[in-house]
Scaffold this motif. Structure first.
Motif, PDB file in Angstrom:
ATOM      1  N   UNK A 106       0.856  -1.000  -0.246  1.00  0.00           N
ATOM      2  CA  UNK A 106      -0.390  -0.122  -0.380  1.00  0.00           C
ATOM      3  C   UNK A 106       0.718   1.124   0.227  1.00  0.00           C
ATOM      4  N   UNK A 107       0.198   2.516  -0.129  1.00  0.00           N
ATOM      5  CA  UNK A 107       0.798   3.607  -0.369  1.00  0.00           C
ATOM      6  C   UNK A 107       1.748   4.254   0.743  1.00  0.00           C
ATOM      7  N   UNK A 108       1.065   3.758   1.827  1.00  0.00           N
ATOM      8  CA  UNK A 108       1.239   3.972   2.895  1.00  0.00           C
ATOM      9  C   UNK A 108       2.522   3.480   3.639  1.00  0.00           C
ATOM     10  N   UNK A 109       3.254   2.122   2.966  1.00  0.00           N
ATOM     11  CA  UNK A 109       3.915   1.694   3.844  1.00  0.00           C
ATOM     12  C   UNK A 109       5.397   2.453   2.697  1.00  0.00           C
ATOM     13  N   UNK A 110       6.002   3.001   2.508  1.00  0.00           N
ATOM     14  CA  UNK A 110       6.855   4.002   1.975  1.00  0.00           C
ATOM     15  C   UNK A 110       7.834   3.233   2.395  1.00  0.00           C
ATOM     16  N   UNK A 111       8.861   3.019   3.752  1.00  0.00           N
ATOM     17  CA  UNK A 111       9.268   3.497   4.109  1.00  0.00           C
ATOM     18  C   UNK A 111       9.880   1.391   3.648  1.00  0.00           C
ATOM     19  N   UNK A 112       9.210   0.714   4.052  1.00  0.00           N
ATOM     20  CA  UNK A 112       9.054  -0.607   3.885  1.00  0.00           C
ATOM     21  C   UNK A 112       9.279  -1.241   2.294  1.00  0.00           C
ATOM     22  N   UNK A 113       8.921   0.108   0.908  1.00  0.00           N
ATOM     23  CA  UNK A 113       9.145  -0.300   0.204  1.00  0.00           C
ATOM     24  C   UNK A 113      10.211   0.502  -0.660  1.00  0.00           C
ATOM     25  N   UNK A 114      11.088   1.429  -0.245  1.00  0.00           N
ATOM     26  CA  UNK A 114      12.343   1.989  -0.163  1.00  0.00           C
ATOM     27  C   UNK A 114      13.473   0.971   0.069  1.00  0.00           C
ATOM     28  N   UNK A 115      13.274   0.084   1.540  1.00  0.00           N
ATOM     29  CA  UNK A 115      13.823  -0.723   1.469  1.00  0.00           C
ATOM     30  C   UNK A 115      14.080  -2.048   0.955  1.00  0.00           C
ATOM     31  N   UNK A 116      12.837  -2.495   0.337  1.00  0.00           N
ATOM     32  CA  UNK A 116      13.134  -3.634  -0.079  1.00  0.00           C
ATOM     33  C   UNK A 116      13.868  -3.780  -1.389  1.00  0.00           C
ATOM     34  N   UNK A 117      13.498  -2.573  -2.052  1.00  0.00           N
ATOM     35  CA  UNK A 117      14.280  -1.800  -3.407  1.00  0.00           C
ATOM     36  C   UNK A 117      15.281  -2.110  -2.936  1.00  0.00           C
ATOM     37  N   UNK A 118      16.173  -1.214  -2.339  1.00  0.00           N
ATOM     38  CA  UNK A 118      17.526  -1.298  -1.774  1.00  0.00           C
ATOM     39  C   UNK A 118      18.364  -2.341  -1.851  1.00  0.00           C
ATOM     40  N   UNK A 119      17.240  -3.400  -1.124  1.00  0.00           N
ATOM     41  CA  UNK A 119      17.644  -4.815  -0.556  1.00  0.00           C
ATOM     42  C   UNK A 119      18.383  -5.310  -2.107  1.00  0.00           C
ATOM     43  N   UNK A 120      17.040  -5.632  -2.551  1.00  0.00           N
ATOM     44  CA  UNK A 120      16.766  -5.581  -4.246  1.00  0.00           C
ATOM     45  C   UNK A 120      18.079  -5.414  -5.140  1.00  0.00           C
ATOM     46  N   UNK A 121      18.508  -4.269  -5.218  1.00  0.00           N
ATOM     47  CA  UNK A 121      19.770  -3.435  -6.279  1.00  0.00           C
ATOM     48  C   UNK A 121      21.135  -4.490  -6.396  1.00  0.00           C
ATOM     49  N   UNK A 122      20.729  -5.618  -5.053  1.00  0.00           N
ATOM     50  CA  UNK A 122      22.130  -6.187  -5.097  1.00  0.00           C
ATOM     51  C   UNK A 122      21.578  -8.053  -6.274  1.00  0.00           C
ATOM     52  N   UNK A 123      20.423  -7.975  -6.599  1.00  0.00           N
ATOM     53  CA  UNK A 123      20.549  -8.932  -7.591  1.00  0.00           C
ATOM     54  C   UNK A 123      20.548  -8.712  -9.060  1.00  0.00           C
ATOM     55  N   UNK A 124      20.008  -8.921  -9.985  1.00  0.00           N
ATOM     56  CA  UNK A 124      19.998  -8.726 -11.397  1.00  0.00           C
ATOM     57  C   UNK A 124      18.273  -8.782 -11.858  1.00  0.00           C
ATOM     58  N   UNK A 125      17.451  -8.784 -10.543  1.00  0.00           N
ATOM     59  CA  UNK A 125      16.417  -8.945 -10.580  1.00  0.00           C
ATOM     60  C   UNK A 125      15.340  -7.885 -11.230  1.00  0.00           C
ATOM     61  N   UNK A 126      14.273  -7.549 -12.525  1.00  0.00           N
ATOM     62  CA  UNK A 126      13.557  -6.670 -13.146  1.00  0.00           C
ATOM     63  C   UNK A 126      12.982  -6.395 -11.067  1.00  0.00           C
ATOM     64  N   UNK A 127      12.727  -4.904 -11.243  1.00  0.00           N
ATOM     65  CA  UNK A 127      12.015  -4.973  -9.814  1.00  0.00           C
ATOM     66  C   UNK A 127      10.839  -3.221 -10.220  1.00  0.00           C
ATOM     67  N   UNK A 128       9.246  -3.970 -10.349  1.00  0.00           N
ATOM     68  CA  UNK A 128       8.097  -3.486 -10.381  1.00  0.00           C
ATOM     69  C   UNK A 128       7.223  -3.546  -9.460  1.00  0.00           C
ATOM     70  N   UNK A 129       7.445  -1.608  -9.308  1.00  0.00           N
ATOM     71  CA  UNK A 129       5.978  -1.133  -8.219  1.00  0.00           C
ATOM     72  C   UNK A 129       4.692  -0.885  -8.730  1.00  0.00           C
ATOM     73  N   UNK A 130       4.033  -1.821  -8.042  1.00  0.00           N
ATOM     74  CA  UNK A 130       2.401  -1.306  -8.315  1.00  0.00           C
ATOM     75  C   UNK A 130       1.760  -0.829  -7.713  1.00  0.00           C
ATOM     76  N   UNK A 131       1.508   0.610  -7.698  1.00  0.00           N
ATOM     77  CA  UNK A 131       0.469   1.049  -6.582  1.00  0.00           C
ATOM     78  C   UNK A 131      -0.474   0.332  -6.308  1.00  0.00           C
TER      79      UNK A 131
END
Length: 358
Positions: A106-131
């Protein structure tokens, strides 16, 4: 959601209050994922994708970063087939087992989304956010950009494009060209009858809200002994003493609305659209019903989805007006020329006469 790579399988996983993995043989060189419709909220991706089967993909499980703390998960998020947490998904992504990850928090989980994205940066996976815009009552929602900045419209009109606006106007002119010659003589006879049976003007002109909430002058055959057009306008009721004998017949058969085809010809109204209300009524109901003014995203009409759905006449309770507004907004959400034609046809066969039109 993640999709696995290679030439043999496509796998996808959702990361959200519910997260799931999709897996299937590769059938297309560039598989695509259809965006869930407005009836598919982010908290129910499994049901959503069951209804919107993705080409070559099938749901096999969920990932949830709160799997160890079930009390934090909302009741509707509870499912039986969660196959791992974020740590496990990250490990699988690093090992090349996943191609695409879709985060549907959900939109209110900005901090959690940011943490997930930063950790996924240590892989080659394509990351997409569905608001998760499904918390809003979307109307004509669409994705666009303003100088490269992505923008999602929450409330919009279906006539934003010049093509749709032109189609709607041409539809109105075409219908007027057919209808006005047919009703010219009946209108003349009604005008004479009004003049002979009661004192006052033949045409009653009242200010109402048009498109964008701008005041317009709406024409009707006078059906009452009064011409109210002020801050207080009383709705007509059963056995209303203000209604003339001829006016009662005109109102029950909707013949009092015929002069509004001249409003359509002038461009202030449309043949099909939300019915215009007196300004006094607009100002009252906009404070009582959420989203009431959204019905003015299109031109008001002579007939509409609400009218053919039985929402005519007096609205002595809020529930009745809410039902009318519900149909008006549904019309705006789903507008098309085909829908307009259907409404016109239904109006011809059953929309003119109403027991509740006093």
């Amino acid at each position: 959601m993640a999709a696995a790579g290679a030439a043999q399988h496509h796998r996808a996983a959702y990361l959200a209050p519910l997260r799931f993995v999709l897996s299937a043989p590769a059938r297309h060189k560039h598989p695509h994922l259809r965006h869930p419709g407005r009836q598919c909220p982010g908290s129910a991706p499994e049901r959503c994708l069951d209804r919107n089967a993705l080409a070559g993909l099938s749901i096999i499980g969920f990932f949830d970063d709160r799997i160890e703390n079930k009390q934090r998960r909302e009741q509707e998020d509870m499912v039986d087939n969660i196959i791992g947490d974020f740590k496990e998904l990250l490990d699988r992504a690093k090992h090349g087992e996943i191609d695409h990850i879709y985060i549907t928090l959900p939109l209110r989980a900005e901090k959690r989304i940011n943490q997930l994205v930063q950790e996924l940066a240590d892989s080659t996976v394509s990351v997409n956010i569905v608001p998760d815009f499904f918390t809003f009552n979307l109307m004509q929602s669409k994705l666009s950009s303003v100088k490269g900045i992505p923008v999602v419209s929450v409330f919009d009109t279906p006539l934003n494009s010049s093509l749709d606006g032109t189609a709607k106007r041409l539809e109105d002119l075409f219908l007027c060209a057919i209808i006005l010659p047919l009703i010219a003589i009946p209108m003349l006879l009604i005008a004479i009858a009004i003049k002979l049976t009661s004192p006052g003007p033949v045409i009653f002109k009242q200010l109402r809200y048009g498109v964008k909430g701008e005041p317009i002058e709406v024409w009707k055959f006078r059906s009452m002994t009064v011409c109210e057009n002020g801050d207080t306008v009383k709705q007509a009721t059963a056995n209303d003493s203000r209604v003339t004998p001829l006016g009662g017949f005109l109102r029950r058969t909707s013949l009092d609305e015929l002069p509004q085809f001249l409003n359509v010809l002038a461009g202030t109204m449309s043949v099909v659209g939300p019915r215009p209300h007196a300004i006094a009524h607009n100002e009252y109901y906009r404070k009582q019903i959420q989203g009431y003014m959204l019905r003015h995203k299109m031109k008001p009409g002579i007939t509409g989805l609400a009218q053919i759905s039985g929402c005519r006449g007096e609205t002595e309770t809020i529930d009745k007006m809410e039902a009318r507004i519900h149909h008006d907004l549904e019309y705006i959400r789903n507008w098309s020329v085909i829908l307009d034609i259907k409404i016109v046809i239904i109006t011809i066969f059953k929309g003119f006469v109403g027991q509740q039109a006093y």
